[in-house]
Design a protein around this motif. Structure first.
Motif, PDB file in Angstrom:
ATOM      1  N   UNK A 465      12.061  20.828  50.800  1.00 19.07           N
ATOM      2  CA  UNK A 465      12.900  19.964  49.963  1.00 19.07           C
ATOM      3  C   UNK A 465      12.120  19.371  48.789  1.00 19.07           C
ATOM      4  N   UNK A 466      10.794  19.362  48.871  1.00 16.90           N
ATOM      5  CA  UNK A 466       9.985  18.795  47.787  1.00 16.90           C
ATOM      6  C   UNK A 466      10.159  19.557  46.476  1.00 16.90           C
ATOM      7  N   UNK A 467      10.608  20.799  46.530  1.00 13.17           N
ATOM      8  CA  UNK A 467      10.773  21.558  45.286  1.00 13.17           C
ATOM      9  C   UNK A 467      11.941  21.038  44.456  1.00 13.17           C
ATOM     10  N   UNK A 468      12.712  20.078  44.985  1.00 15.97           N
ATOM     11  CA  UNK A 468      13.803  19.484  44.219  1.00 15.97           C
ATOM     12  C   UNK A 468      13.352  18.306  43.368  1.00 15.97           C
ATOM     13  N   UNK A 469      12.181  17.759  43.636  1.00 15.90           N
ATOM     14  CA  UNK A 469      11.685  16.641  42.825  1.00 15.90           C
ATOM     15  C   UNK A 469      11.443  17.092  41.386  1.00 15.90           C
ATOM     16  N   UNK A 470      11.720  16.196  40.450  1.00  9.06           N
ATOM     17  CA  UNK A 470      11.469  16.514  39.050  1.00  9.06           C
ATOM     18  C   UNK A 470      10.013  16.796  38.755  1.00  9.06           C
ATOM     19  N   UNK A 471       9.115  16.220  39.512  1.00  5.35           N
ATOM     20  CA  UNK A 471       7.686  16.479  39.346  1.00  5.35           C
ATOM     21  C   UNK A 471       7.243  17.740  40.080  1.00  5.35           C
ATOM     22  N   UNK A 472       8.142  18.376  40.822  1.00  8.64           N
ATOM     23  CA  UNK A 472       7.818  19.615  41.502  1.00  8.64           C
ATOM     24  C   UNK A 472       6.944  19.425  42.731  1.00  8.64           C
ATOM     25  N   UNK A 473       6.333  20.522  43.133  1.00  7.85           N
ATOM     26  CA  UNK A 473       5.517  20.565  44.348  1.00  7.85           C
ATOM     27  C   UNK A 473       4.202  21.273  44.050  1.00  7.85           C
ATOM     28  N   UNK A 474       3.109  20.729  44.547  1.00  9.66           N
ATOM     29  CA  UNK A 474       1.784  21.297  44.316  1.00  9.66           C
ATOM     30  C   UNK A 474       1.485  22.370  45.360  1.00  9.66           C
ATOM     31  N   UNK A 475       1.097  23.562  44.875  1.00 15.68           N
ATOM     32  CA  UNK A 475       0.873  24.677  45.802  1.00 15.68           C
ATOM     33  C   UNK A 475      -0.244  25.583  45.286  1.00 15.68           C
ATOM     34  N   UNK A 476      -1.037  26.122  46.208  1.00 15.03           N
ATOM     35  CA  UNK A 476      -2.088  27.072  45.858  1.00 15.03           C
ATOM     36  C   UNK A 476      -1.492  28.459  45.675  1.00 15.03           C
ATOM     37  N   UNK A 477      -1.814  29.094  44.550  1.00 16.37           N
ATOM     38  CA  UNK A 477      -1.476  30.493  44.330  1.00 16.37           C
ATOM     39  C   UNK A 477      -2.611  31.332  44.922  1.00 16.37           C
ATOM     40  N   UNK A 478      -2.337  31.990  46.054  1.00 19.96           N
ATOM     41  CA  UNK A 478      -3.383  32.711  46.766  1.00 19.96           C
ATOM     42  C   UNK A 478      -3.851  33.945  46.006  1.00 19.96           C
ATOM     43  N   UNK A 479      -3.037  34.465  45.089  1.00 19.68           N
ATOM     44  CA  UNK A 479      -3.442  35.638  44.312  1.00 19.68           C
ATOM     45  C   UNK A 479      -4.422  35.268  43.211  1.00 19.68           C
ATOM     46  N   UNK A 480      -4.164  34.127  42.523  1.00 21.18           N
ATOM     47  CA  UNK A 480      -5.021  33.745  41.397  1.00 21.18           C
ATOM     48  C   UNK A 480      -6.052  32.683  41.773  1.00 21.18           C
TER      49      UNK A 480
END
Length: 519
Positions: A465-480
């Motif tokens: 549900x955090x992806x609905x916040x206007x500030x978004x959600x912090x996540x590691x891109x495992x590819x980059x």
């Protein structure tokens, strides 16, 4: 204490003033704010979460004609149909949900957020397309009604606004302190254009019963904040028996579940000292019976059988269990007005700014309180009761829009499944508003014929549900190996008008920057 003294003492305790003349007017929607409605709009390739609890399905093309959903095409729209549209939104890999419904809204005051479009734009930027105001504004004057009319005509940038009036407020007819006068006030409020009534439990049981009965006759909704000043006579169980349609917050529940007698308060307790009021609210939980006991189960069953709706607004009190976290949320620096942050800060006068000496003991008591409150709501929901999502923004570090997503997270914490949370936020919220009018809601789910109130999100909210916040959600891109900020609503569609959610947030950020500059 006389009715009006109690009502306006309650409103004063909530930080409310007669604000109609002092608030700024909402500016007209400019040509650059929102696109449409279109003769034909096609949303292509989306995964649809339709709102009633059905699982996601996709890809689906959604055809909107004007302000209504005209067709749903699993797999894709016919080529001939696709060639006739004026606008295409490429939603491949994205999720489309019904527009969210906030069942507990207020909007600003000159001290906190004098321009109402600040809250309206934050709501829309978080996918909220309908708000029930309980009330939007307190005191005489009717900017809530004019804002509602302007929103319905889409001449301002705002969600659909459903105006409720506080019982006894807004008119010049005197104190509705008899059953006959209560009925007169309800008929007056209906004639003005209010959809429902918010009670603070300041009336006698006979007056409350008359008002609730007249509201049903007038097809008006009812919701109550059962304040401690009246709960000794009318707790939640009694209010529901008298005909209350909706209960908001936690007030009245634990008083209905006490092990014995009346609540215990210390000898120096003072309701108008909010440090005491909110500090001791949490101490009600151990005075109530335990979940699963006979009295507990009987109470939950009685609520369900009555048909009452619970809009718990968990989020608005969440700072009580961790003030430090609440005042340092990601969004405050960029999106919370300096005047709003000043209002939130500890204060002897501002409603909800009661952290004058908030201790670890207070926070522990509130965490324990939430455990029981969550359980009550979950049991009610599991037995068939309707739960809706309301945010009560503008108090206690809860900024518009962000507060609503916080409420969805807390409904999940209470034990509702992700699909049940979305249902609470969409069709069930819509039904709470329209059911008293004897109508099926025109929005709240994705189906042919429904209003085109939609939320388009790049990430899956059922997974997070955090992806609905206007500030978004912090996540590691495992590819980059890069840390990325993902999510946030991409488009909010209200009445077929397409709003760019990041652009709305940019407008709000400019308001915040301008106020910083003025100071």
């Amino acid at each position: 204490m006389k009715f009006w003294k109690v009502v306006f003492a309650s409103l004063a305790a909530m930080g409310a003033q007669p604000l109609a003349a002092q608030m700024e007017s909402v500016p007209d929607r400019s040509a650059q704010e929102g696109e449409g409605p279109f003769d034909k709009l096609l949303i292509r390739g989306a995964t649809v979460i339709e709102g009633t609890g059905a699982p996601p399905a996709g890809p689906i093309d959604i055809l909107v004609e004007g302000n209504r959903i005209a067709a749903l095409y699993p797999g894709g729209a016919p080529k001939d149909e696709a060639r006739t549209v004026q606008r295409v939104i490429d939603a491949k890999g994205m999720y489309v949900l019904p527009g969210f419904v906030d069942t507990h809204g207020h909007n600003g005051d000159p001290a906190k957020a004098p321009q109402p479009s600040y809250g309206y734009k934050l709501w829309l930027a978080h996918g909220v397309t309908t708000v029930r105001g309980v009330s939007f504004y307190f005191g005489p004057g009717k900017p809530d009604l004019s804002d509602a009319r302007r929103s319905a005509a889409n001449t301002i940038v705002a969600p659909r606004l459903i105006p409720y009036a506080v019982f006894g407020d807004k008119w010049s007819g005197g104190n509705p302190d008899t059953p006959a006068k209560a009925r007169e006030w309800v008929r007056w409020a209906k004639a003005q254009g209010y959809w429902g009534i918010k009670f603070f439990n300041s009336a006698t049981p006979a007056v409350l019963e008359a008002a609730l009965d007249e509201a049903k006759l007038q097809q008006m909704g009812t919701v109550a904040h059962l304040a401690q000043t009246g709960v000794a006579e009318v707790n939640a169980r009694k209010a529901v028996e008298l005909g209350l349609g909706g209960a908001t917050h936690f007030y009245g529940h634990f008083e209905s579940l006490l092990k014995e007698g009346l609540p215990h308060y210390p000898e120096d307790y003072n309701y108008f000292d909010e440090q005491a009021r909110f500090g001791w609210v949490a101490r009600l939980a151990p005075q109530a019976v335990e979940p699963g006991s006979e009295k507990w189960d009987d109470y939950v069953d009685a609520l369900v059988e009555s048909g009452v709706t619970l809009s718990p607004t968990f989020n608005i009190y969440s700072a009580s269990r961790d003030v430090m976290a609440a005042k340092t949320r990601d969004w405050h620096a960029k999106y919370s007005l300096p005047s709003l942050m000043e209002f939130y800060a500890p204060s002897a006068t501002n409603h909800g700014s009661y952290y004058k000496d908030w201790t670890s003991e207070d926070e522990t008591a509130w965490r324990n309180f939430y455990s029981k409150w969550f359980k009550l709501t979950k049991d009610f929901h599991d037995r068939g009761g309707r739960v809706t999502a309301g945010s009560d923004p503008g108090y206690i570090y809860q900024t518009w829009g962000f507060a609503y997503i916080g409420e969805l997270e807390m409904l999940r914490e209470a034990g509702l499944s992700p699909l049940a949370v979305i249902r609470a936020a969409t069709i069930d919220g819509a039904r709470e508003i329209y059911e008293p009018r004897g109508q099926e809601p025109p929005m709240g789910r994705i189906a042919v014929g429904q209003l085109a109130d939609l939320v388009i999100v790049p990430e899956n909210p059922l997974a997070n549900l955090k992806v609905l916040y206007g500030t978004g959600h912090t996540r590691l891109n495992y590819e980059t190996g890069a840390i990325e900020q993902v999510g946030g609503v991409r488009w909010t569609i209200k009445d077929g008008i397409v709003y760019d959610a990041p652009a709305l947030l940019a407008d709000v950020a400019r308001m915040v920057e301008e106020q910083h500059g003025e100071r």
